[in-house]
Enzyme design. Structure first.
Site, short mmCIF file in Angstrom:
data_model
loop_
_atom_site.label_atom_id
_atom_site.label_comp_id
_atom_site.label_asym_id
_atom_site.label_seq_id
_atom_site.Cartn_x
_atom_site.Cartn_y
_atom_site.Cartn_z
N ARG A 158 0.82 -1.22 0.00
CA ARG A 158 0.00 0.00 0.00
C ARG A 158 0.85 1.27 0.00
O ARG A 158 0.39 2.31 -0.37
CB ARG A 158 -0.90 0.02 1.23
N ARG A 207 8.81 5.57 -3.62
CA ARG A 207 8.74 6.39 -4.84
C ARG A 207 10.14 6.88 -5.22
O ARG A 207 10.84 7.41 -4.36
CB ARG A 207 7.86 7.61 -4.60
N ARG A 237 -7.57 -2.92 17.34
CA ARG A 237 -6.69 -1.94 18.00
C ARG A 237 -7.55 -0.73 18.32
O ARG A 237 -8.44 -0.36 17.55
CB ARG A 237 -5.54 -1.52 17.09
N ARG A 256 2.07 9.00 16.27
CA ARG A 256 2.11 10.22 15.45
C ARG A 256 1.52 11.38 16.24
O ARG A 256 0.85 11.19 17.26
CB ARG A 256 1.37 10.04 14.13
N GLU A 265 -0.97 10.50 19.46
CA GLU A 265 -1.80 9.30 19.23
C GLU A 265 -1.06 8.05 19.69
O GLU A 265 0.10 7.83 19.32
CB GLU A 265 -2.09 9.24 17.72
N TYR A 290 -11.01 -2.61 7.55
CA TYR A 290 -10.62 -1.20 7.51
C TYR A 290 -11.10 -0.63 6.18
O TYR A 290 -10.80 -1.18 5.12
CB TYR A 290 -9.09 -1.00 7.64
N ASP A 340 -11.41 3.01 3.93
CA ASP A 340 -11.28 4.46 3.78
C ASP A 340 -12.66 5.05 3.51
O ASP A 340 -13.58 4.34 3.08
CB ASP A 340 -10.33 4.78 2.62
C1 LIG Z 1 -7.77 6.78 13.15
C2 LIG Z 1 -8.47 6.69 11.83
C3 LIG Z 1 -8.16 7.58 10.84
C4 LIG Z 1 -8.80 7.51 9.61
N1 LIG Z 1 -8.43 8.39 8.66
C5 LIG Z 1 -8.98 8.29 7.44
C6 LIG Z 1 -8.55 9.15 6.39
O1 LIG Z 1 -7.67 9.99 6.57
N2 LIG Z 1 -9.13 9.02 5.18
C7 LIG Z 1 -10.12 8.08 4.93
O2 LIG Z 1 -10.61 8.00 3.80
N3 LIG Z 1 -10.57 7.27 5.91
C8 LIG Z 1 -10.03 7.35 7.16
N4 LIG Z 1 -10.47 6.52 8.16
C9 LIG Z 1 -11.62 5.60 7.90
C10 LIG Z 1 -13.00 6.20 8.28
O3 LIG Z 1 -13.02 6.51 9.67
C11 LIG Z 1 -14.09 5.18 7.94
O4 LIG Z 1 -14.13 5.01 6.55
C12 LIG Z 1 -15.49 5.58 8.36
O5 LIG Z 1 -15.55 6.07 9.67
C13 LIG Z 1 -16.43 4.38 8.27
O6 LIG Z 1 -17.76 4.78 8.53
P1 LIG Z 1 -18.84 3.76 9.08
O7 LIG Z 1 -20.13 4.48 9.05
O8 LIG Z 1 -18.75 2.45 8.36
O9 LIG Z 1 -18.38 3.46 10.59
P2 LIG Z 1 -18.42 4.36 11.90
O10 LIG Z 1 -17.97 5.74 11.58
O11 LIG Z 1 -17.71 3.61 12.95
O12 LIG Z 1 -19.98 4.44 12.26
C14 LIG Z 1 -20.66 3.39 12.91
C15 LIG Z 1 -21.57 4.01 13.95
O13 LIG Z 1 -22.45 3.00 14.47
C16 LIG Z 1 -22.72 3.30 15.80
N5 LIG Z 1 -23.24 2.08 16.44
C17 LIG Z 1 -22.62 0.88 16.53
N6 LIG Z 1 -23.44 -0.03 17.11
C18 LIG Z 1 -24.59 0.62 17.38
C19 LIG Z 1 -25.85 0.20 17.97
N7 LIG Z 1 -26.07 -1.06 18.33
N8 LIG Z 1 -26.82 1.13 18.10
C20 LIG Z 1 -26.64 2.40 17.70
N9 LIG Z 1 -25.48 2.84 17.12
C21 LIG Z 1 -24.47 1.94 16.96
C22 LIG Z 1 -21.38 3.77 16.35
O14 LIG Z 1 -21.56 4.58 17.50
C23 LIG Z 1 -20.82 4.56 15.17
O15 LIG Z 1 -21.05 5.93 15.29
C24 LIG Z 1 -9.80 6.54 9.38
C25 LIG Z 1 -10.13 5.61 10.38
C26 LIG Z 1 -9.44 5.66 11.58
C27 LIG Z 1 -9.75 4.61 12.62
#
Ligand SMILES: Cc1cc2nc3c(=O)[nH]c(=O)nc-3n(C[C@H](O)[C@H](O)[C@H](O)COP(=O)(O)OP(=O)(O)OC[C@H]3O[C@@H](n4cnc5c(N)ncnc54)[C@H](O)[C@@H]3O)c2cc1C
Length: 383
Positions: free
Chosen positions: A172, A176, A248, A278, A299, A347, A349
């Site tokens: 990934r 470069r 994690r 970081r 972090e 994971y 994005d």
């Molecule tokens: C540290 C970090 C950095 C990142 N940086 C980037 C980046 O720079 N660029 C990028 O493209 N992507 C990044 N990502 C990825 C990005 O965070 C995810 O793509 C995105 O958050 C996924 O959205 P989601 O809705 O699937 O999950 P989530 O955002 O986790 O949403 C799921 C939601 O469900 C809720 N939930 C769970 N169970 C229940 C329940 N039973 N009842 C009610 N609510 C519930 C939770 O509270 C949560 O709010 C990063 C991820 C991390 C961990």
């Protein structure tokens, strides 16, 4: 028509709710947290006025024009290029490893072809087919660069030695042989002008979408809905009855200063002796704003306990066996689709999350139109 339930007001739940509401469905969207936008949640820090990425830095990037146009309907995504630095053994380098990193590290003035030959020379030629991340790195970049940039960082980030991780993780971030220091290769890159929470608020601003925050959705409630899209954790849906999938988690230590703390949005710390992975300085994610004070996050990564927020799925052999078990159970559920990063234990994005949610909505709509079955999964979580 019975309502659709959407569990999770992160990007997955929000995109699904938006798409289905616009096709005439009434949606109830639940989140157990007190805010919208899931892990992308951003809010202004009261003390400094800086827009903060509360669950860690988020930079939107994609090559998909459709996804880029979709997100820009809700807020302007201001172009932003992530130029990550790394501090290793007392020096500052540029990441991903590029010609500047190589020249600085070895105190050289190599041209691209000279650097390529040099790395070929120092790469470990005894490794034919790398069996793990360490072997992959040693083969590609040699021991010195591996130890400076991968060894300590990987142990801090994953809590395990690179010999226990799959070789393909390194694909990934290839090396470069030029001075390009744009962390991502994507054509479109940006950050919403008003933050991610505003962006999600706009998406959910529709009369037939009802948002319920601070509401944990329980499996027993599923019968109230014609269909439920569940973006919570797949093992959580079954109350972790056969064990927990490993994640994690991250701890963020916030500090505030006058002026500019590090002159860059993200600096990685590769040395194992430094406990954080970081430091993010949030005001640099929005260079169009101006603030006298600054907010930084140190972090730290560690194993996710039962009370912690799950961040990165571990997905080693043990977890994949348990995942298969929960996927088998999930396939027996009626009228529930498991979606998003937690529902499929991957994971993702943001652009992938959004693309998958748009695709899931389309599959749902065409299945519903012909009276067909709605799949429990729209992607294979075991892949
Ligand atoms: C540290 C970090 C950095 C990142 N940086 C980037 C980046 O720079 N660029 C990028 O493209 N992507 C990044 N990502 C990825 C990005 O965070 C995810 O793509 C995105 O958050 C996924 O959205 P989601 O809705 O699937 O999950 P989530 O955002 O986790 O949403 C799921 C939601 O469900 C809720 N939930 C769970 N169970 C229940 C329940 N039973 N009842 C009610 N609510 C519930 C939770 O509270 C949560 O709010 C990063 C991820 C991390 C961990």
């Amino acid at each position: 028509m019975k309502k659709i339930g959407t569990v999770g007001a992160g990007l997955t739940g929000a995109v699904l709710a938006y798409k289905l509401a616009h096709e005439g469905y009434s949606i109830d969207i639940f989140d157990s947290r007190s805010h919208l936008a899931g892990n992308c949640y951003s809010k202004r820090d009261m003390e400094t006025g800086v827009m903060t990425h509360v669950y860690g830095p988020h930079i939107f990037h994609t090559n998909n024009e459709h996804v880029w146009k979709f997100v820009n309907q809700f807020d302007e995504f201001v172009p932003f290029v992530n130029r990550v630095k790394a501090i290793a053994k007392g020096h500052v380098y540029t990441l991903p490893i590029n010609l500047l990193t190589i020249n600085n590290f070895f105190d050289q003035t190599f041209s691209p072809s000279e650097a390529k030959s040099f790395l070929e020379k120092i790469g470990d030629k005894s490794i034919d087919r790398p069996q793990n991340l360490e072997e992959q790195a040693l083969k590609f970049v040699g021991r010195d660069l591996y130890e400076a940039f991968f060894l300590g960082y990987t142990i801090k980030q994953w809590g395990i030695h690179p010999t226990e991780l799959q070789a393909n993780i390194l694909n990934r971030l290839p090396v470069r042989f030029n001075y390009d220091d744009n962390y991502y290769n994507s054509f479109y890159q940006g950050i919403p002008r008003n933050g991610y929470t505003y962006f999600v608020e706009k998406m959910l601003d529709y009369p037939s979408i009802k948002v319920y925050l601070n509401e944990h959705f329980d499996r027993k409630q599923a019968g109230d809905y014609a269909h439920v899209f569940y973006s919570g954790s797949i093992d959580g849906w079954f109350n972790y009855k056969d064990g927990r999938l490993g994640y994690r988690t991250l701890d963020f230590e916030a500090s505030r200063y006058d002026g500019d703390y590090q002159g860059n949005a993200v600096i990685n710390y590769s040395d194992i002796q430094v406990p954080w992975t970081r430091i993010s300085e949030h005001k640099h994610f929005m260079p169009w704003e101006s603030h006298d004070r600054t907010l930084i996050f140190k972090e730290y990564s560690r194993f996710c306990g039962t009370k912690d927020l799950p961040y990165y799925p571990i997905r080693l052999a043990k977890e994949k066996t348990l995942l298969k078990h929960y996927v088998d159970l999930a396939m027996q559920e009626r009228n529930i689709s498991f979606v998003g990063r937690l529902g499929t234990y991957r994971y993702l994005d943001m652009h992938v999350t959004i693309r998958e949610a748009l695709e899931a909505a389309n599959i749902f709509l065409s299945a519903a139109a012909r009276g067909g079955d709605i799949p429990n999964f729209f992607v294979d979580p075991l892949r």
